[in-house]
Design an enzyme around this catalytic site. Structure first.
Site, PDB file in Angstrom:
ATOM      1  N   GLU A 115      -5.124   2.051   2.627  1.00 57.66           N
ATOM      2  CA  GLU A 115      -5.167   0.942   3.431  1.00 57.66           C
ATOM      3  C   GLU A 115      -5.272   1.245   4.919  1.00 57.66           C
ATOM      4  O   GLU A 115      -6.034   0.371   5.571  1.00 57.66           O
ATOM      5  CB  GLU A 115      -3.820  -0.011   3.118  1.00 57.66           C
ATOM      6  CG  GLU A 115      -3.787  -1.504   4.009  1.00 57.66           C
ATOM      7  CD  GLU A 115      -3.263  -1.308   5.194  1.00 57.66           C
ATOM      8  OE1 GLU A 115      -3.405  -2.335   6.036  1.00 57.66           O
ATOM      9  OE2 GLU A 115      -2.762  -0.108   5.773  1.00 57.66           O
ATOM     10  N   GLU A 116      -4.567   2.374   5.282  1.00 57.78           N
ATOM     11  CA  GLU A 116      -4.625   2.618   6.873  1.00 57.78           C
ATOM     12  C   GLU A 116      -6.013   2.752   7.547  1.00 57.78           C
ATOM     13  O   GLU A 116      -6.229   2.341   8.552  1.00 57.78           O
ATOM     14  CB  GLU A 116      -3.657   3.744   7.152  1.00 57.78           C
ATOM     15  CG  GLU A 116      -2.288   3.433   6.704  1.00 57.78           C
ATOM     16  CD  GLU A 116      -1.633   2.325   7.595  1.00 57.78           C
ATOM     17  OE1 GLU A 116      -2.266   1.827   8.581  1.00 57.78           O
ATOM     18  OE2 GLU A 116      -0.414   1.913   7.417  1.00 57.78           O
ATOM     19  N   HIS A 118       3.777   3.025  12.975  1.00 58.02           N
ATOM     20  CA  HIS A 118       2.913   4.307  13.153  1.00 58.02           C
ATOM     21  C   HIS A 118       3.332   5.242  13.900  1.00 58.02           C
ATOM     22  O   HIS A 118       2.620   5.770  14.667  1.00 58.02           O
ATOM     23  CB  HIS A 118       1.509   3.716  13.566  1.00 58.02           C
ATOM     24  CG  HIS A 118       0.755   2.947  12.533  1.00 58.02           C
ATOM     25  ND1 HIS A 118      -0.527   2.315  12.843  1.00 58.02           N
ATOM     26  CD2 HIS A 118       0.999   2.433  11.355  1.00 58.02           C
ATOM     27  CE1 HIS A 118      -1.155   1.516  12.143  1.00 58.02           C
ATOM     28  NE2 HIS A 118       0.003   1.681  11.107  1.00 58.02           N
ATOM     29  N   ASP A 125       5.943   1.060   6.678  1.00 55.48           N
ATOM     30  CA  ASP A 125       4.776   0.622   6.396  1.00 55.48           C
ATOM     31  C   ASP A 125       4.177   1.537   5.560  1.00 55.48           C
ATOM     32  O   ASP A 125       3.587   2.730   6.156  1.00 55.48           O
ATOM     33  CB  ASP A 125       4.073   0.648   7.889  1.00 55.48           C
ATOM     34  CG  ASP A 125       2.789   0.358   7.835  1.00 55.48           C
ATOM     35  OD1 ASP A 125       2.177  -0.363   6.890  1.00 55.48           O
ATOM     36  OD2 ASP A 125       1.926   0.428   8.852  1.00 55.48           O
ATOM     37  N   ASP A 142       3.096  -6.434   3.683  1.00 55.42           N
ATOM     38  CA  ASP A 142       2.668  -5.299   4.554  1.00 55.42           C
ATOM     39  C   ASP A 142       3.070  -5.582   6.097  1.00 55.42           C
ATOM     40  O   ASP A 142       2.410  -5.125   6.924  1.00 55.42           O
ATOM     41  CB  ASP A 142       1.120  -4.831   4.498  1.00 55.42           C
ATOM     42  CG  ASP A 142       0.677  -3.630   5.098  1.00 55.42           C
ATOM     43  OD1 ASP A 142       1.646  -2.875   5.597  1.00 55.42           O
ATOM     44  OD2 ASP A 142      -0.355  -3.614   5.393  1.00 55.42           O
ATOM     45  N   HIS A 174       0.922  -1.151   0.109  1.00 53.64           N
ATOM     46  CA  HIS A 174      -0.065  -0.108  -0.126  1.00 53.64           C
ATOM     47  C   HIS A 174       1.002   1.177   0.127  1.00 53.64           C
ATOM     48  O   HIS A 174       1.869   1.300   0.493  1.00 53.64           O
ATOM     49  CB  HIS A 174      -0.874   0.014   1.170  1.00 53.64           C
ATOM     50  CG  HIS A 174      -0.599   0.145   2.574  1.00 53.64           C
ATOM     51  ND1 HIS A 174      -0.081   1.478   3.297  1.00 53.64           N
ATOM     52  CD2 HIS A 174      -0.356  -0.805   3.321  1.00 53.64           C
ATOM     53  CE1 HIS A 174      -0.012   0.895   4.211  1.00 53.64           C
ATOM     54  NE2 HIS A 174       0.176  -0.235   4.427  1.00 53.64           N
TER      55      HIS A 174
END
Length: 468
Positions: free
Chosen positions: A333-334, A431, A299, A361, A287
């Site tokens: 995606e998130e 994140h 990520d 991922d 992604h």
């Protein structure tokens, strides 16, 4: 962002069981299939040599570094994500890939705005926070309230009579991401049910250096929406210690978050068209969106760029598999696989022609093997393909090959695979502001690209599709 929507149904998916196999008469016998796969040994070695030792060495790393240094983080609905998609559309064309195009979708648009948290009692202390995706804002003057510290949803229920008008602080222990992420997802809802005015959630992390970890969270329509953010492990534990001593804690929370109407975005697609069965598809993906902190290098920049690298390596070697090898760089995606779900709705009528869906991922650290979900027969074939990777000692097959963006296909019976790598440090950076190129290692990315390319090419070039 693995596990977000996978958790609810993962136990329903078929896994490799190792049961004895019986092959239908119309299919090749397993002995014939093993012989066919063994015939790819020289091609696999050529891919490995080019990716790990040859002219393509470090290419995926260097491409990724240029991308994230140029664009930065890429939150769903943001201008940065729009720039990232335009950037990738251009470079995929420059790489002479085929059928490079964009497929429009609608995606969430949330912005965190300015945010802060300050402990006012028993002393002044600045609490580092990251608001959670889709959170509502506080009033402009903020919310000042006493804190209630709990370690679980069960404790919150037992102390519900204490929660009204307070800021609930969750200091839940980290067990695993799959187990603990429910506090980020549902912490605000559970606190709202008992009358809390806000929630602060200990970051879902196995290790911390005072770094909050953001992520998406979910409201419920019948529960008051309260502001919610993640705090560092250190601050959560400090407030828990204070509370255990009977100390009264007061916090002022200010959050300027805004949610805008859904906006336009795109899934980015490129292909190497199949030579014999062009209508059949082997899909490789990652992604393109990320959170709005750090650079989104881990990520999921790494997964997106080894997927691009797979097509580049095959093209550079002058190979053209029998089936179409399709690269998809997912958007949004998130927030929960939003772009991928719309891709699925658009293409599911052609589901019988999807041979396998692959997404990386979970980082591109030292590869250990391939995670796979599918029939026992397909798993047996994948185990043979993985033996082609003996030169780099990456031959293992693991369970649970579905990721957030591919789960729609896997639920409907399409085989699914994901890269299985050493994620021991993944949730240190997940994140956070720390998700930058400094996390990435070029030699490990080379190995990941080699694994991804060998597996996708051989599946795309075998005479028969994987059995379902």
């Amino acid at each position: 962002m693995k596990f977000l929507f996978l958790i609810a149904f993962i136990h329903l998916l078929p896994q490799c069981t190792g049961k004895p196999l019986s092959w239908d008469e119309h299919q090749h016998t397993f002995k014939e299939i093993k012989r066919e796969i063994a015939g790819y040994s020289d091609i696999a070695k050529a891919i490995i040599n080019l990716a790990v030792y040859g002219n393509a060495q470090n290419r995926s790393y260097e491409r990724l570094a240029r991308f994230v240094d140029t664009i930065g983080p890429r939150l769903s609905g943001s201008k940065n994500l729009e720039m990232a998609i335009k950037y990738m559309f251009s470079v995929l064309q420059e790489d002479s890939l085929e059928n490079v195009h964009l497929e429009p979708v609608k995606v969430p648009h949330w912005e965190r705005g300015e945010e802060s948290a300050m402990m006012m009692a028993p002393r002044n202390h600045s609490i580092v926070i990251l608001g959670l995706g889709s959170s509502v804002a506080t009033p402009p003057e903020g919310i000042t309230a006493e804190v209630l510290v709990v370690t679980s949803f069960d404790e919150l229920q037992k102390r519900a009579h204490e929660a009204k008008g307070k800021i609930v602080v969750y200091n839940q222990p980290f067990i695993s991401y799959k187990e603990t992420v429910k506090y980020r997802l549902l912490g605000a809802v559970e606190a709202g049910k008992v009358g809390a005015v806000a929630s602060l959630i200990r970051s879902i992390a196995s290790f911390s250096i005072n770094s909050p970890h953001t992520g998406w969270q979910q409201y419920q329509s019948d529960v008051p929406k309260i502001p919610t953010a993640c705090i560092s492990v250190e601050d959560a534990e400090m407030m828990a210690r204070m509370s255990s001593r009977g100390t009264r804690i007061v916090v002022t929370l200010k959050m300027g978050a805004k949610t805008y109407p859904d906006t336009g975005s795109f899934n980015t697609v490129a292909e190497i068209v199949g030579s014999k069965y062009p209508e059949q598809v082997v899909l490789v993906s990652g992604h393109l969106d990320s959170w709005d902190v750090g650079q989104g290098a881990m990520d999921d920049g790494g997964g997106a760029f080894i997927s691009w690298e797979a097509l580049s390596l095959i093209k550079d070697l002058g190979l053209r598999p029998k089936r179409t090898l399709r690269l998809v760089l997912w958007t949004a995606e998130e927030p929960g696989g939003v772009g991928a779900e719309q891709y699925y709705q658009l293409h599911k009528g052609n589901i019988s022609n999807f041979d396998i869906v692959m997404e990386s991922d979970s980082g591109t650290f030292m590869p250990m093997g391939l995670a796979f979900t599918g029939s026992d027969k397909a798993c047996a074939i994948l185990k043979e393909i993985m033996q082609l990777l003996q030169p780099i000692n990456v031959t293992n097959i693991y369970e649970n090959g579905s990721e957030t963006d591919t789960e729609y296909w896997v639920r409907d019976g399409v085989p699914g695979a994901s890269l299985h790598d050493d994620i021991s440090k993944y949730f240190w950076f997940h994140h956070t502001q720390g998700d930058t190129m400094t996390v990435q290692d070029p030699s490990q990315m080379n190995l990941c690209a080699a694994v991804w390319t060998v597996v996708s090419y051989v599946i795309a070039d075998m005479e028969e599709m994987l059995p379902r």
